[in-house]
Design an enzyme around this catalytic site. Structure first.
Site, PDB file in Angstrom:
ATOM      1  N   HIS A 417       0.845  -1.197   0.000  1.00  0.00           N
ATOM      2  CA  HIS A 417       0.000   0.000   0.000  1.00  0.00           C
ATOM      3  C   HIS A 417       0.887   1.256   0.000  1.00  0.00           C
ATOM      4  O   HIS A 417       0.745   2.129  -0.851  1.00  0.00           O
ATOM      5  CB  HIS A 417      -0.908  -0.041   1.240  1.00  0.00           C
ATOM      6  CG  HIS A 417      -1.789   1.146   1.402  1.00  0.00           C
ATOM      7  ND1 HIS A 417      -3.149   1.103   1.213  1.00  0.00           N
ATOM      8  CD2 HIS A 417      -1.520   2.424   1.765  1.00  0.00           C
ATOM      9  CE1 HIS A 417      -3.673   2.297   1.429  1.00  0.00           C
ATOM     10  NE2 HIS A 417      -2.694   3.120   1.779  1.00  0.00           N
ATOM     11  N   GLU A 418       1.826   1.297   0.948  1.00  0.00           N
ATOM     12  CA  GLU A 418       2.674   2.494   1.055  1.00  0.00           C
ATOM     13  C   GLU A 418       3.593   2.627  -0.162  1.00  0.00           C
ATOM     14  O   GLU A 418       3.819   3.728  -0.659  1.00  0.00           O
ATOM     15  CB  GLU A 418       3.511   2.454   2.343  1.00  0.00           C
ATOM     16  CG  GLU A 418       2.693   2.433   3.634  1.00  0.00           C
ATOM     17  CD  GLU A 418       1.722   3.596   3.769  1.00  0.00           C
ATOM     18  OE1 GLU A 418       2.016   4.680   3.228  1.00  0.00           O
ATOM     19  OE2 GLU A 418       0.658   3.420   4.403  1.00  0.00           O
TER      20      GLU A 418
HETATM   21 ZN    ZN Z   1      -2.683   5.181   2.148  1.00  0.00          ZN
END
Ligand code: ZN
Ligand code: ADP
Ligand code: MG
Length: 610
Positions: A417-418
């Site tokens: 995600h990051e």
């Molecule tokens: Zn995020």
């Protein structure tokens, strides 16, 4: 301080009274002389053993022929001669007038009064000790500072040079009014400091107190407000009377929005009182003639809810705006707060100023303090750059939560995600560069990506917004791409994106379809300091079109993010796997990682097996 407690003096008094009471109760008469019943005395008299009797009211003091003494009592109606009969002949009888002054009885009678008196006395005293609150409702509670020993000076306030300039002029007005009056200039009545929380409004006011060398009355707006109607207005009157007597002087009302709200906008009770207080302030400010050298300074972070009457010329005729500091301001503020602290060579305030866009003066003060605390915890002699970097994360995202147990699968999802956010930010030309990615839990977040704006921005363009939207949505796009699944981790990203897209359409006129106009009218109804209604000034059809446009903007941005990530999937895997191994990557190391060729074949392995 003494409020609610008994002072030592009071305790001593209580003990004293108790001892006297005991004494009086248990030893009502002199204890040495024994008591005898009257019958015994009569018998003794008949035997001729009594030499003399002294009578005092009902009390008898009997002396025998042997020299012994007894006390006795008789009925008040019967005379001593009747009682003794013929035996009285050989006895000396002395009659004293009845003493009307009985000490013990007097003391006993006075005890309750003494007690109540003492209680009242000490209550009054402690009430006065606590600032006279109990009995001086209508008095203003302003603290007076006379500027001989400045604790804060203009040098302690950094990065707000325009505001400082304006206020230095005000100080000059007070010091040499002749100079201005000679040219027919009118001294400003009021100066209003406006700015977001923590930008140094109170600090600046305190600096003026130190520099002006005139009395400085300081009070907070909320101190006017009391349970009783009319108290606020009377406090205002009192404050201004006091000020006029010690002119030239400055009156500082901090957080004036507590009383200066738009009249008639109150929801719930208590606004009558506030209106009266505000009216009184207006009346007092009008009451100054041009030769009264009293300047009213006040501060607020909610200028939008202030009553317009406060802002007209002749009242707060100068408005000084304090904004969040720009990069030079941040550097100056960091310097002020780092002064006197041992900093290592590695610390570069320029870089720190760059990394802290959007932080206020108070945040920066807090940042320096956090860094010092971290360095002390690590037993260092000087604060190093690592501590500052860590402190920035703490101030922005909250402290690390290393203890939080995260499963491997969850960690993997967070890492991708990051990495998605970071990679899209890196790829899009108008998005801010990435400074740090981390999967260490902080505050409420599982991980986070910190962007580093190249410069402070006051204007945004549509393409910058579009790129920002894509970066916001990239986390979710990465999850979907890699896992075919989406998590709750994107919740706040989506919210942020939706708010931005909606603003683009309704506030900035950035939608081609709806054109350059705004939609909706924010009503400043005051309720807990927040606006609670948005008035629609458009119809159902337009509402639907707005929703569609917002959807289009978000959807386009999502496609951009997803497209980029699909195209650079190998890079995404490379970054995420490295992030999983190192937990956080920042600065140059991150830059290097971006530029590294995607070589390792295992980075391309499918990840579903985990
Ligand atoms: Zn995020
Ligand atoms: P507010 O604007 O909310 O009244 P304050 O004046 O109380 O903010 O600021 C809080 C703290 O933040 C100050 O005590 C000071 O340490 C720091 N600070 C804020 N602005 C500045 C500034 N311009 N220069 C130096 N320190 C500042
Ligand atoms: Mg303040």
């Amino acid at each position: 301080m003494k409020q609610g407690r008994f002072s030592p003096g009071f305790l001593i008094l209580v003990i004293l009274v108790a001892v006297i009471a005991l004494f009086v109760t248990f030893f009502p008469q002199s204890p040495i002389i024994p008591q005898q019943p009257i019958s015994e005395i009569i018998a003794m008299a008949e035997k001729g053993q009594v030499k003399s009797i002294e009578v005092e009211g009902n009390q008898l003091l009997v002396t025998t022929t042997q020299g012994e003494q007894f006390k006795s009592l008789k009925e008040s109606s019967s005379s001593i001669y009747e009682l003794l009969g013929p035996a009285s002949k050989n006895i000396e009888v002395g009659i004293k007038p009845e003493s009307s002054f009985d000490w013990s009885r007097l003391l006993m009678g006075m005890l309750p009064f003494l007690f109540i008196g003492a209680l009242l006395f000490f209550m009054l005293r402690s009430a006065r000790g606590a600032g006279g609150q109990a009995f001086n409702f209508g008095r203003s509670q302003a603290r007076v500072i006379v500027g001989n020993k400045p604790t804060v000076t203009f040098n302690d306030v950094a990065g707000v040079d325009e505001a400082k300039g304006e206020l230095e002029e005000v100080v000059e007005f007070l010091k040499t009014p002749e100079k201005f009056l000679a040219l027919g200039a009118r001294i400003p009545r009021g100066v209003l400091l406006i700015g977001p929380p923590g930008t140094g409004k109170t600090l600046l006011a305190r600096a003026i107190a130190g520099e002006a060398e005139v009395p400085f009355f300081s009070i907070s707006g909320s101190e006017f407000v009391e349970m009783f109607v009319g108290v606020g207005a009377s406090r205002v009157r009192d404050l201004f009377n006091q000020a006029k007597r010690s002119a030239p002087c400055i009156v500082f009302v901090d957080e004036i929005d507590a009383v200066g709200r738009h009249r008639g906008a109150g929801l719930g009770g208590g606004h009558d009182e506030r209106e009266q207080t505000l009216n009184q302030i207006l009346v007092e400010m009008d009451g100054f003639d041009s030769h009264t050298n009293v300047i009213v300074l006040s501060a607020t972070n909610r200028p939008d809810i202030l009553d317009p009457a406060l802002l007209r010329p002749g009242r707060f005729d100068r408005v000084v705006v304090l904004d969040r500091p720009d990069i030079n301001g941040r550097k100056a503020i960091l310097e002020v707060h780092a002064k006197g602290k041992p900093l290592a060579e590695s610390v570069d305030l320029n870089t720190l100023a760059k990394e802290t866009a959007g932080l206020s003066g108070a945040d920066l003060a807090n940042l320096v303090n956090e860094a010092s605390i971290l360095a002390a915890r690590r037993d260092k002699k000087a604060v190093e750059m690592i501590e500052f970097e860590e402190a920035i994360d703490r101030v922005i995202a909250g402290p690390e939560r290393k203890s939080r147990v995260i499963s491997h699968q969850e960690k993997k999802m967070i890492a991708y995600h990051e990495s998605g956010h970071a990679l899209v930010a890196k790829m899009l030309p108008r998005a801010d560069p990435v400074h740090k990615i981390s999967i260490i839990a902080r505050g409420m977040m599982g991980g986070y990506t910190r962007l580093l704006p190249a410069e402070d921005r006051y204007l945004w363009t549509r393409s910058q917004f579009n790129d920002t939207l894509a970066v916001d949505l990239a986390g979710r796009a990465a999850e979907e791409l890699m896992f075919g699944e989406i998590s709750t981790g994107s919740g706040s990203d989506l919210e942020q994106a939706t708010i931005l897209a909606r603003k683009m359409v309704t506030e900035y006129g950035m939608s081609d379809k709806l054109g350059p106009r705004t939609f909706g009218h924010k009503e400043q109804l005051v309720f807990l300091g927040k606006e609670i209604t948005e008035q629609r000034n458009y119809g159902e059809k337009v509402a639907q079109e707005i929703d569609e446009e917002v959807y289009v903007l978000v959807d386009q941005a999502y496609s951009v993010a997803r497209g980029l990530l699909t195209h650079h999937k190998a890079k995404l895997i490379q970054i995420a796997e490295r992030l999983l191994a190192e937990e956080s990557i920042e600065g140059e190391e991150l830059e290097k990682l971006f530029n590294e060729p995607v070589s390792s074949p295992e980075a391309l392995l499918p990840i579903h097996q985990g």
